[in-house]
Enzyme design. Structure first.
Site, PDB file in Angstrom:
ATOM      1  N   SER A 244      -4.551  10.231   1.999  1.00 61.86           N
ATOM      2  CA  SER A 244      -3.594  10.339   0.907  1.00 61.86           C
ATOM      3  C   SER A 244      -2.501   9.300   1.074  1.00 61.86           C
ATOM      4  CB  SER A 244      -2.972  11.732   0.889  1.00 61.86           C
ATOM      5  OG  SER A 244      -2.119  11.877   2.009  1.00 61.86           O
ATOM      6  N   LYS A 245      -1.592   9.289   0.122  1.00 62.81           N
ATOM      7  CA  LYS A 245      -0.518   8.292   0.086  1.00 62.81           C
ATOM      8  C   LYS A 245       0.250   8.227   1.404  1.00 62.81           C
ATOM      9  CE  LYS A 245       0.101   6.569  -4.229  1.00 62.81           C
ATOM     10  NZ  LYS A 245      -0.304   7.508  -5.256  1.00 62.81           N
ATOM     11  N   ARG A 246       0.444   9.392   2.019  1.00 68.18           N
ATOM     12  CA  ARG A 246       1.305   9.384   3.193  1.00 68.18           C
ATOM     13  C   ARG A 246       0.677   8.672   4.381  1.00 68.18           C
ATOM     14  NH1 ARG A 246      -0.741  13.962   6.232  1.00 68.18           N
ATOM     15  NH2 ARG A 246      -2.092  14.731   4.590  1.00 68.18           N
ATOM     16  N   HIS A 247      -0.627   8.377   4.293  1.00 65.54           N
ATOM     17  CA  HIS A 247      -1.246   7.551   5.339  1.00 65.54           C
ATOM     18  C   HIS A 247      -1.092   6.074   5.024  1.00 65.54           C
ATOM     19  CE1 HIS A 247      -3.835  11.253   5.419  1.00 65.54           C
ATOM     20  NE2 HIS A 247      -3.387  11.210   6.639  1.00 65.54           N
ATOM     21  N   GLY A 248      -0.384   5.802   3.924  1.00 68.24           N
ATOM     22  CA  GLY A 248      -0.309   4.412   3.492  1.00 68.24           C
ATOM     23  C   GLY A 248      -1.551   4.010   2.723  1.00 68.24           C
TER      24      GLY A 248
END
Length: 483
Positions: A244-248
């Site tokens: 997801s986004k939070r993994h970049g």
RNA sequence: GGCCCCGUCGUCUAACGGUUAGGACACCGCUCUUUCAAGGCGGAAAUACGGGUUCGACUCCCGUCGGGGCCGCCA
């Protein structure tokens, strides 16, 4: 064997990301490898979250990757009549029913069940309503949803890769399939479309595995043929949770903007869960189509590895011709084109031929497209550097100055038309003898201002004799100066 | 918590029940070289654990452990 029809069915609630792109790719590969049909269906039943800009992003990203649908794009928002017919049929047959329970009421029940450690399931309360009561509530405009009746038993459903999987409907309870006749939910709209679009294989992410028995129930009630279900393992972030986004993790369009090539993304993605015959890993879209076999998909989730994506990008960048790369580059922050000549910010003017040489130098050192120019930006911009940078290992300022003087004098005598890389290298090799570093290094720094750059003789050729001498002079001046 | 899925080097993966468990990325070393990158050569690195079945198990079965997914009037 009949020709398969598959679909990629994203909901336009976000940009196309890596996981979805891979799902699209595998659908596409399966269709093409079997001479079947690949369909794009936009699942925009959620009016609040679906956005036209996301739909556009999904379509343009798919096109950029070269995964073109074979038929016109279908939007669920344009097929409400279809869902209405099915909902009414299910209600008439007694497979679905109206539920008038309030959200608050249900939420309270849910929490209660959860705290007792029970699976949260609907009680079936509104199923007890008589037709008269239902009609009365409907007439008085009471809010409702439509629920599907589930059987009280364990069933087995089949996943192509995993085989028979048990599912206990007793743990579920009657679930909501539509907010009303014309507002279907995912669990209903998807099987309806898959049926009416003649979808033979549903290839989607593993996160849909628990939805499958619910959808199969609808097929059974409607007496439709059940397609083959293929659930792809998930792509995980470095912390091993759903990417997801939070993994970049970025969208396909963001990778595109950063200068990744579609063939690199495709090659990277296809290896997450699939592998061609033999030990090779470099594979084009056409070769993938030729070799693709559903049976060779594997079941374990894959962790996203940016380093490997970059490796593929470097590889494909290097394989591109200079002309192809020229078309991909954005020169706007380095100067402007004047016909076939490029006028750089530092006033230098480069012919197309010289620009080609610059690109050659840059692409050897670039991971993504913009790095091709940024790694050789000294051709375009004036630069500065500390004079200490000119010094090779334990040479002295004086020695370096003398060497640059020598180079200058020899360069001065070279004819303009002989000022080319091989010739310059030959001369440098001769004068430097077995102390190459003390000539090559300072010259390279004088011409590039950098600690790392392409070889000085190549830079010199592109710069031309005059500009090269100018930069050597500047370096000498720097060495002479106190500070 | 319940249900389900999954488990080979750090990561992506290969291996009809019989291989010195192979490749790629990353890492390390050497080489090439003025630098960086690229290239060439080499190295370290894995079958989660415990039981079975079998002459023989990465492969089949069971259990344990670990990871993940799903449990919405989202998709």
């Amino acid at each position: 064997m009949i020709k398969p029809r598959v679909r990629f069915a994203p909901s336009p609630t976000g940009k196309l990301h890596l996981g979805s792109a891979r799902t699209a790719l595998f659908n596409f590969l399966f269709a093409k490898s079997q001479k079947g049909t690949f369909i794009l269906r936009i699942e925009d039943t959620d009016k609040e979250r679906s956005l036209k800009e996301y739909e556009e992003d999904i379509i343009s990203s798919l096109n950029w990757l070269g995964l073109y649908p074979d038929e016109e794009i279908v939007r669920q928002s344009e097929r409400l009549d279809l869902y209405e017919r099915v909902v009414k049929h299910l209600i008439n047959k007694g497979y679905a029913y109206y539920c008038f329970c309030s959200k608050e009421e249900l939420e309270a029940k849910r929490q209660e069940q959860l705290t007792r450690g029970e699976p949260p399931r609907y009680s079936g309360k509104c199923l007890q309503l008589s037709p008269q009561e239902v009609n009365k509530k409907l007439d008085s405009g009471e809010k409702y949803v439509i629920r599907l009746k589930v059987p009280n038993k364990v069933i087995f459903y089949k996943d192509f890769l995993r085989g028979e999987i048990p599912y206990d409907f007793r743990l579920l309870g009657d679930f909501v399939i539509a907010k009303n006749e014309r507002e279907p939910l995912y669990l209903l709209a998807t099987p309806v479309d898959d049926h009416y679009q003649g979808i033979t294989h549903v290839i989607r992410g593993e996160d849909h595995l628990p939805n499958t028995p619910k959808q199969i129930l609808i097929y059974k009630y409607m007496e439709w043929d059940i397609p083959v279900f293929v659930h792809l393992p998930l792509i995980l972030g470095p912390d091993r949770t759903k990417l997801s986004k939070r993994h970049g993790a970025k969208s396909i369009s963001e990778y595109r903007e950063e200068g990744f090539l579609p063939e690199a993304l495709l090659n990277f993605l296809v290896l997450l869960g699939w592998h061609p015959e033999g030990d090779r890993e470099i594979i084009s879209l056409d070769e993938m189509i030729k070799e693709f076999k559903l049976e060779k998909l594997n079941k374990n989730p894959a962790v996203f590895n940016l380093g490997k994506l970059i490796y593929f990008n470097r590889y494909y960048l290097k394989k591109k011709t200079t002309k192809e790369i020229l078309e991909l580059l954005d020169f706007s922050s380095y100067g402007n084109w004047q016909g076939d000549n490029f006028k750089a910010l530092n006033g230098n003017i480069y012919s197309l031929e010289k620009i080609f040489k610059i690109i050659e130098m840059g692409k050897e050192r670039a991971s993504v497209i913009p790095e091709i120019l940024s790694s050789v930006d000294f051709f375009f911009k004036s630069f500065d550097y500390p004079k200490e940078l000119l010094v090779w290992k334990n040479s002295s300022f004086v020695e370096i100055e003398n060497n640059l003087q020598k180079i200058k004098e020899i360069f001065y005598k070279i004819k303009e038309e002989e000022f080319v890389a091989p010739k310059i290298k030959e001369i440098l090799d001769k004068i430097s003898e077995n102390n190459k570093g003390s000539y090559f290094w300072p010259l390279r720094v004088a011409l590039s201002g950098k600690e790392a750059s392409p070889p000085p003789f190549e830079i010199a050729e592109v710069l031309g004799k005059e500009k090269t001498l100018e930069l050597i002079n500047e370096a000498i001046k720097k060495l002479k100066s106190f500070q």
